[in-house]
Scaffold this motif. Structure first.
Motif, mmCIF file in Angstrom:
data_model
loop_
_atom_site.group_PDB
_atom_site.id
_atom_site.type_symbol
_atom_site.label_atom_id
_atom_site.label_comp_id
_atom_site.label_asym_id
_atom_site.label_seq_id
_atom_site.Cartn_x
_atom_site.Cartn_y
_atom_site.Cartn_z
ATOM 1 N N VAL A 1 -6.569 -0.272 2.988
ATOM 2 C CA VAL A 1 -5.962 0.965 2.494
ATOM 3 C C VAL A 1 -6.391 2.143 3.374
ATOM 4 O O VAL A 1 -5.567 2.983 3.753
ATOM 5 C CB VAL A 1 -6.313 1.216 1.012
ATOM 6 N N ALA A 2 -7.672 2.194 3.727
ATOM 7 C CA ALA A 2 -8.168 3.274 4.586
ATOM 8 C C ALA A 2 -7.468 3.260 5.941
ATOM 9 O O ALA A 2 -7.054 4.312 6.449
ATOM 10 C CB ALA A 2 -9.678 3.150 4.765
ATOM 11 N N ALA A 3 -7.303 2.082 6.535
ATOM 12 C CA ALA A 3 -6.634 1.970 7.837
ATOM 13 C C ALA A 3 -5.163 2.378 7.724
ATOM 14 O O ALA A 3 -4.628 3.043 8.620
ATOM 15 C CB ALA A 3 -6.753 0.549 8.369
ATOM 16 N N PHE A 4 -4.519 2.004 6.629
ATOM 17 C CA PHE A 4 -3.122 2.381 6.428
ATOM 18 C C PHE A 4 -2.993 3.903 6.385
ATOM 19 O O PHE A 4 -2.115 4.485 7.032
ATOM 20 C CB PHE A 4 -2.570 1.758 5.139
ATOM 21 N N ILE A 5 -3.878 4.547 5.619
ATOM 22 C CA ILE A 5 -3.825 6.014 5.511
ATOM 23 C C ILE A 5 -4.102 6.659 6.866
ATOM 24 O O ILE A 5 -3.453 7.641 7.231
ATOM 25 C CB ILE A 5 -4.787 6.518 4.417
ATOM 26 N N ASN A 6 -5.019 6.113 7.643
ATOM 27 C CA ASN A 6 -5.296 6.650 8.980
ATOM 28 C C ASN A 6 -4.072 6.550 9.884
ATOM 29 O O ASN A 6 -3.852 7.427 10.719
ATOM 30 C CB ASN A 6 -6.482 5.930 9.622
ATOM 31 N N ARG A 7 -3.292 5.482 9.733
ATOM 32 C CA ARG A 7 -2.082 5.305 10.549
ATOM 33 C C ARG A 7 -0.895 6.107 10.025
ATOM 34 O O ARG A 7 0.093 6.280 10.735
ATOM 35 C CB ARG A 7 -1.684 3.821 10.602
ATOM 36 N N LEU B 1 -3.737 12.742 -0.180
ATOM 37 C CA LEU B 1 -4.084 12.070 -1.440
ATOM 38 C C LEU B 1 -5.570 11.708 -1.515
ATOM 39 O O LEU B 1 -6.088 11.445 -2.584
ATOM 40 C CB LEU B 1 -3.275 10.772 -1.593
ATOM 41 N N VAL B 2 -6.224 11.689 -0.358
ATOM 42 C CA VAL B 2 -7.598 11.203 -0.278
ATOM 43 C C VAL B 2 -8.581 12.252 -0.788
ATOM 44 O O VAL B 2 -8.481 13.433 -0.470
ATOM 45 C CB VAL B 2 -7.956 10.801 1.167
ATOM 46 N N THR B 3 -9.543 11.779 -1.571
ATOM 47 C CA THR B 3 -10.612 12.634 -2.050
ATOM 48 C C THR B 3 -11.910 11.837 -2.000
ATOM 49 O O THR B 3 -11.887 10.638 -1.750
ATOM 50 C CB THR B 3 -10.323 13.144 -3.494
ATOM 51 N N GLU B 4 -13.013 12.482 -2.216
ATOM 52 C CA GLU B 4 -14.312 11.808 -2.234
ATOM 53 C C GLU B 4 -14.543 11.163 -3.605
ATOM 54 O O GLU B 4 -14.057 11.650 -4.617
ATOM 55 C CB GLU B 4 -15.428 12.825 -1.968
ATOM 56 N N ALA B 5 -15.311 10.097 -3.606
ATOM 57 C CA ALA B 5 -15.675 9.460 -4.875
ATOM 58 C C ALA B 5 -16.551 10.422 -5.667
ATOM 59 O O ALA B 5 -17.374 11.137 -5.085
ATOM 60 C CB ALA B 5 -16.411 8.160 -4.615
ATOM 61 N N VAL C 1 0.834 -1.207 0.000
ATOM 62 C CA VAL C 1 0.000 0.000 0.000
ATOM 63 C C VAL C 1 0.866 1.254 0.000
ATOM 64 O O VAL C 1 0.593 2.200 -0.744
ATOM 65 C CB VAL C 1 -0.990 -0.012 1.183
ATOM 66 N N ARG C 2 1.926 1.276 0.791
ATOM 67 C CA ARG C 2 2.815 2.439 0.829
ATOM 68 C C ARG C 2 3.356 2.746 -0.564
ATOM 69 O O ARG C 2 3.298 3.880 -1.039
ATOM 70 C CB ARG C 2 3.975 2.195 1.798
ATOM 71 N N ARG C 3 3.858 1.738 -1.228
ATOM 72 C CA ARG C 3 4.477 1.969 -2.534
ATOM 73 C C ARG C 3 3.439 2.269 -3.614
ATOM 74 O O ARG C 3 3.704 3.040 -4.529
ATOM 75 C CB ARG C 3 5.392 0.813 -2.873
ATOM 76 N N ALA C 4 2.239 1.696 -3.494
ATOM 77 C CA ALA C 4 1.162 2.029 -4.432
ATOM 78 C C ALA C 4 0.760 3.499 -4.266
ATOM 79 O O ALA C 4 0.595 4.219 -5.256
ATOM 80 C CB ALA C 4 -0.040 1.115 -4.214
ATOM 81 N N LEU C 5 0.623 3.939 -3.020
ATOM 82 C CA LEU C 5 0.277 5.344 -2.770
ATOM 83 C C LEU C 5 1.391 6.273 -3.240
ATOM 84 O O LEU C 5 1.114 7.347 -3.794
ATOM 85 C CB LEU C 5 -0.018 5.561 -1.286
ATOM 86 N N ASP C 6 2.635 5.882 -3.045
ATOM 87 C CA ASP C 6 3.759 6.689 -3.540
ATOM 88 C C ASP C 6 3.697 6.805 -5.065
ATOM 89 O O ASP C 6 3.978 7.867 -5.630
ATOM 90 C CB ASP C 6 5.095 6.075 -3.121
ATOM 91 N N HIS C 7 3.321 5.719 -5.719
ATOM 92 C CA HIS C 7 3.199 5.717 -7.178
ATOM 93 C C HIS C 7 2.094 6.688 -7.624
ATOM 94 O O HIS C 7 2.294 7.473 -8.551
ATOM 95 C CB HIS C 7 2.892 4.293 -7.655
ATOM 96 N N VAL C 8 0.955 6.629 -6.956
ATOM 97 C CA VAL C 8 -0.152 7.538 -7.292
ATOM 98 C C VAL C 8 0.279 8.984 -7.055
ATOM 99 O O VAL C 8 0.030 9.863 -7.894
ATOM 100 C CB VAL C 8 -1.415 7.191 -6.472
ATOM 101 N N ARG C 9 0.942 9.239 -5.939
ATOM 102 C CA ARG C 9 1.404 10.600 -5.625
ATOM 103 C C ARG C 9 2.382 11.102 -6.681
ATOM 104 O O ARG C 9 2.290 12.252 -7.131
ATOM 105 C CB ARG C 9 2.073 10.623 -4.252
#
Length: 96
Positions: free
Chosen positions: A78-84, A91-95, A57-65
């Protein structure tokens, strides 16, 4: 233990390979521009409790960023990872 995380657009998922074996993946819905909606994360039982899911998840989010994207964390992992890790909260937005 060496790992590699790569985007697999054909399967709409980020995959983590550990010692060249598929250890897990984070699926996403059909991309809508730069928006990535993570729907499910799965880690092979042999690799659970070893930090493989968090690394994925960390590396996927880094890729998106890195490509200027945004995420919708529908997947509970993924939601729990971002909360931690609040460094990813921007990076988070609404659908749509």
């Amino acid at each position: 233990m060496s790992s590699l995380v790569k985007d697999n657009p054909a399967k709409r998922r980020f995959e983590i390979l550990v010692d060249d074996a598929l250890a897990g993946f984070a699926e996403y819905a059909q991309p809508q521009g730069e928006l990535v909606v993570f729907t499910r994360t799965e880690v092979d039982p042999r690799y659970q409790e070893k930090g493989v899911g968090s690394e994925l998840v960390r590396r996927a989010l880094d890729h998106v960023r890195a490509r200027g994207g945004r995420v919708v964390p529908e997947c509970p992992f993924v939601a729990a990872f971002i909360n931690r890790h609040p460094e990813y909260a921007g990076l988070v937005t609404e659908a749509p």
